[in-house]
Design a protein around this motif. Sequence first.
Motif, mmCIF file in Angstrom:
data_model
loop_
_atom_site.group_PDB
_atom_site.id
_atom_site.type_symbol
_atom_site.label_atom_id
_atom_site.label_comp_id
_atom_site.label_asym_id
_atom_site.label_seq_id
_atom_site.Cartn_x
_atom_site.Cartn_y
_atom_site.Cartn_z
ATOM 1 N N VAL A 130 -19.485 45.938 27.161
ATOM 2 C CA VAL A 130 -20.934 45.753 27.122
ATOM 3 C C VAL A 130 -21.231 44.756 26.004
ATOM 4 O O VAL A 130 -20.968 45.021 24.835
ATOM 5 N N LEU A 131 -21.744 43.603 26.381
ATOM 6 C CA LEU A 131 -22.043 42.535 25.429
ATOM 7 C C LEU A 131 -23.548 42.511 25.158
ATOM 8 O O LEU A 131 -24.347 42.235 26.062
ATOM 9 N N TYR A 132 -23.910 42.795 23.930
ATOM 10 C CA TYR A 132 -25.320 42.723 23.534
ATOM 11 C C TYR A 132 -25.659 41.280 23.172
ATOM 12 O O TYR A 132 -25.095 40.729 22.228
ATOM 13 N N VAL A 133 -26.557 40.693 23.949
ATOM 14 C CA VAL A 133 -27.005 39.321 23.701
ATOM 15 C C VAL A 133 -28.429 39.442 23.192
ATOM 16 O O VAL A 133 -29.390 39.411 23.962
ATOM 17 N N ALA A 134 -28.545 39.624 21.882
ATOM 18 C CA ALA A 134 -29.828 40.043 21.319
ATOM 19 C C ALA A 134 -30.169 39.344 20.006
ATOM 20 O O ALA A 134 -31.092 39.760 19.305
ATOM 21 N N GLY A 135 -29.421 38.306 19.663
ATOM 22 C CA GLY A 135 -29.730 37.573 18.427
ATOM 23 C C GLY A 135 -29.318 38.301 17.158
ATOM 24 O O GLY A 135 -29.720 37.910 16.062
ATOM 25 N N GLY A 136 -28.519 39.343 17.306
ATOM 26 C CA GLY A 136 -28.063 40.099 16.157
ATOM 27 C C GLY A 136 -27.322 41.343 16.621
ATOM 28 O O GLY A 136 -27.222 41.614 17.811
ATOM 29 N N PRO A 137 -26.764 42.096 15.708
ATOM 30 C CA PRO A 137 -25.943 43.255 16.076
ATOM 31 C C PRO A 137 -26.755 44.403 16.622
ATOM 32 O O PRO A 137 -27.877 44.668 16.198
#
Length: 248
Positions: free
Chosen positions: A239-246
């Motif tokens: 699961v890759l969080y593409v959210a501009g930060g952790p």
Amino acid sequence: MTTAIVTGAARGIGAATALRLAADGHDIAVIDLDESAATATAEEIKASGRRAIAIAADVADATSVQSAVERVVSELGAPGILVNNAGVLRDNLLFKMSESDWDTVMNVHLRGAFLMTKAVQSHMVDASWGRIVNLSSTSALGNRGQANYSAAKAGIQGFTKTLAIELGRYGITANAIAPGFIQTDMTRATADRLGVSFEQLVEAQVSQIPVARAGVPDDIAAAVSFFCREDAGFISGQVLYVAGGPKS
């Protein structure tokens, strides 16, 4: 290169993903409830030199899904890539949320991903190769007013990890992308629900994002493109969080 199916591809993240995969050299089946908007996406892809078809289908309806996949196979060839992106919002606080609000979100996100994946997996198994990318969300971690959406997007993550376990032996990978705040028609609808301007919503969201900008559909399309590459075959169940930060 292969045939890619992208659901919810009439606009926003889905359209950007369809265009990016076409640029990568794939032929694209654009699936959406909105046939006219899906056709516009398909025409843009064809103008770039790739084959594309637009199909009006309800991903939550088994007969509609089966017919759509059969048409894809007939007109473009067996699908090697599936991007389960179709989604809806029916936001409300729990005590105001109707059963219909709950069922609609679950049906489109979870049932839709299940039906689409079940319909295409045999083609991938026959080819001993496949890429499945499911769209989750940072809302899977919990978000006020989104009990239905959060539950569905968390479910997508469990679904993805199980697909990776079951289908890996056939050369098929399954991964999920969890976008953060992305500027789309869907987030504009969120601003309307909250009673604020879209600009105010963007400003509030950006203040919490480490890279100090809102996401755009192309940010998600780039991540989908990566997971669909031939040399991404040892990455599955992630699961890759593409959210501009952790996120965690």
